[in-house]
Design an enzyme around this catalytic site. Structure first.
Site, PDB file in Angstrom:
ATOM      1  N   PHE A   6       0.829  -1.207   0.000  1.00  0.00           N
ATOM      2  CA  PHE A   6       0.000   0.000   0.000  1.00  0.00           C
ATOM      3  C   PHE A   6       0.860   1.253   0.000  1.00  0.00           C
ATOM      4  CE2 PHE A   6      -3.214  -2.940   1.472  1.00  0.00           C
ATOM      5  CZ  PHE A   6      -4.425  -2.398   1.042  1.00  0.00           C
ATOM      6  N   ASP A   7       0.558   2.135  -0.934  1.00  0.00           N
ATOM      7  CA  ASP A   7       1.073   3.491  -0.855  1.00  0.00           C
ATOM      8  C   ASP A   7       0.468   4.144   0.390  1.00  0.00           C
ATOM      9  OD1 ASP A   7       2.198   6.015  -1.719  1.00  0.00           O
ATOM     10  OD2 ASP A   7       0.192   6.533  -2.427  1.00  0.00           O
ATOM     11  N   LEU A   8       1.087   5.225   0.863  1.00  0.00           N
ATOM     12  CA  LEU A   8       0.581   5.909   2.059  1.00  0.00           C
ATOM     13  C   LEU A   8      -0.225   7.162   1.697  1.00  0.00           C
ATOM     14  CD1 LEU A   8       0.386   6.317   5.110  1.00  0.00           C
ATOM     15  CD2 LEU A   8       2.691   7.318   5.059  1.00  0.00           C
ATOM     16  N   ASP A   9       0.461   8.197   1.219  1.00  0.00           N
ATOM     17  CA  ASP A   9      -0.193   9.474   0.928  1.00  0.00           C
ATOM     18  C   ASP A   9      -1.178   9.343  -0.223  1.00  0.00           C
ATOM     19  OD1 ASP A   9       1.336  10.662   2.903  1.00  0.00           O
ATOM     20  OD2 ASP A   9       2.849  11.422   1.509  1.00  0.00           O
ATOM     21  N   ILE A 161      -1.142  -1.138  -4.417  1.00  0.00           N
ATOM     22  CA  ILE A 161      -2.316  -0.276  -4.387  1.00  0.00           C
ATOM     23  C   ILE A 161      -1.857   1.161  -4.179  1.00  0.00           C
ATOM     24  CG2 ILE A 161      -4.501   0.264  -3.228  1.00  0.00           C
ATOM     25  CD1 ILE A 161      -3.042  -3.134  -2.612  1.00  0.00           C
TER      26      ILE A 161
END
Length: 224
Positions: A6-9, A161
């Site tokens: 997973f990407d964060l921002d 994602i």
């Protein structure tokens, strides 16, 4: 074992206030014209050094801008942030389904870990991966390669994602399928052009495409 990165921002959390205010702080300290927050959202997601290079019209002052940005972000900006609705629920569902979950962000991991801990999401993730303060692994292609090597993961069992083209480009470079999410800061066209397998409109709708993509990758291996 099924893997989800997973990407964060713009994917797990909405960091607009903290990031744009920290950019404005850096620009003001440099004596540069300061745009409104909405004119700076394109900088959410990509590596900061490249964003400031573009914003300042060259690389000369970009490292100093990053330094000034972090001066504010490390104390204040990283908590001017909020988790998108339904993200904890989808992480819980994936965790219970046996997925190994990782954060893969261009943000320095020292900040990313504090954010994940602050919002109570760390229990879902095996590890939080990000860039180094010297910009190593800021490029998603390098970061994802590092994660695969470090964790000894099979890319055929993984999905990325994220909300920006950099997530999809990094995933494709490492043989991983990518899901584009539309609640972040990348446009639908940007995500489609970068080769995402599908677009997802709401966090609660992530479960099915993640299962479909990782499952479809596992079946040929099982027959072999």
């Amino acid at each position: 074992m099924m893997i989800a990165l997973f990407d964060l921002d713009g994917t797990l959390t909405d960091p607009k206030a903290g990031i744009t205010r920290s950019i404005q702080y850096a620009l003001e300290r440099l004596g540069h014209p300061v745009p409104e927050a909405d004119a700076l959202t394109w900088m959410i997601g990509p590596p900061l050094i490249s964003g400031f290079t573009k914003l300042l019209g060259g690389a000369e002052n970009a490292p100093e801008a990053v330094h000034l940005y972090r001066e504010r972000f490390s104390d204040v900006g990283l908590f001017e942030n909020e988790v998108y609705p339904d993200i904890p629920a989808i992480l819980e569902a994936l965790h219970e389904a046996g997925f190994r979950l990782f954060v893969a962000t261009s943000k320095p991991h020292v900040f990313a870990k504090r954010i994940i801990d602050h919002f109570g999401l760390s229990r879902f993730f095996r590890e939080v991966y990000g860039s180094e303060l010297d910009n190593r692994n800021a490029d998603k292609r390098d970061l994802i390669r590092h994660i695969l090597d470090r964790e000894r993961l099979d890319p055929a069992t993984a999905v990325m994602i994220g909300d920006r083209e950099h997530d999809a480009i990094g995933a494709r470079a490492n043989g991983i399928a990518a899901i584009g999410v539309t609640w972040g800061y990348g446009s639908r066209q940007e995500l489609l052009d970068s080769g995402v397998a599908c677009l997802v409109e709401k966090p609660r709708d992530l479960h099915e495409p993640i299962l479909t993509l990782t499952g479809s990758m596992l079946r040929p291996a099982a027959r072999a």
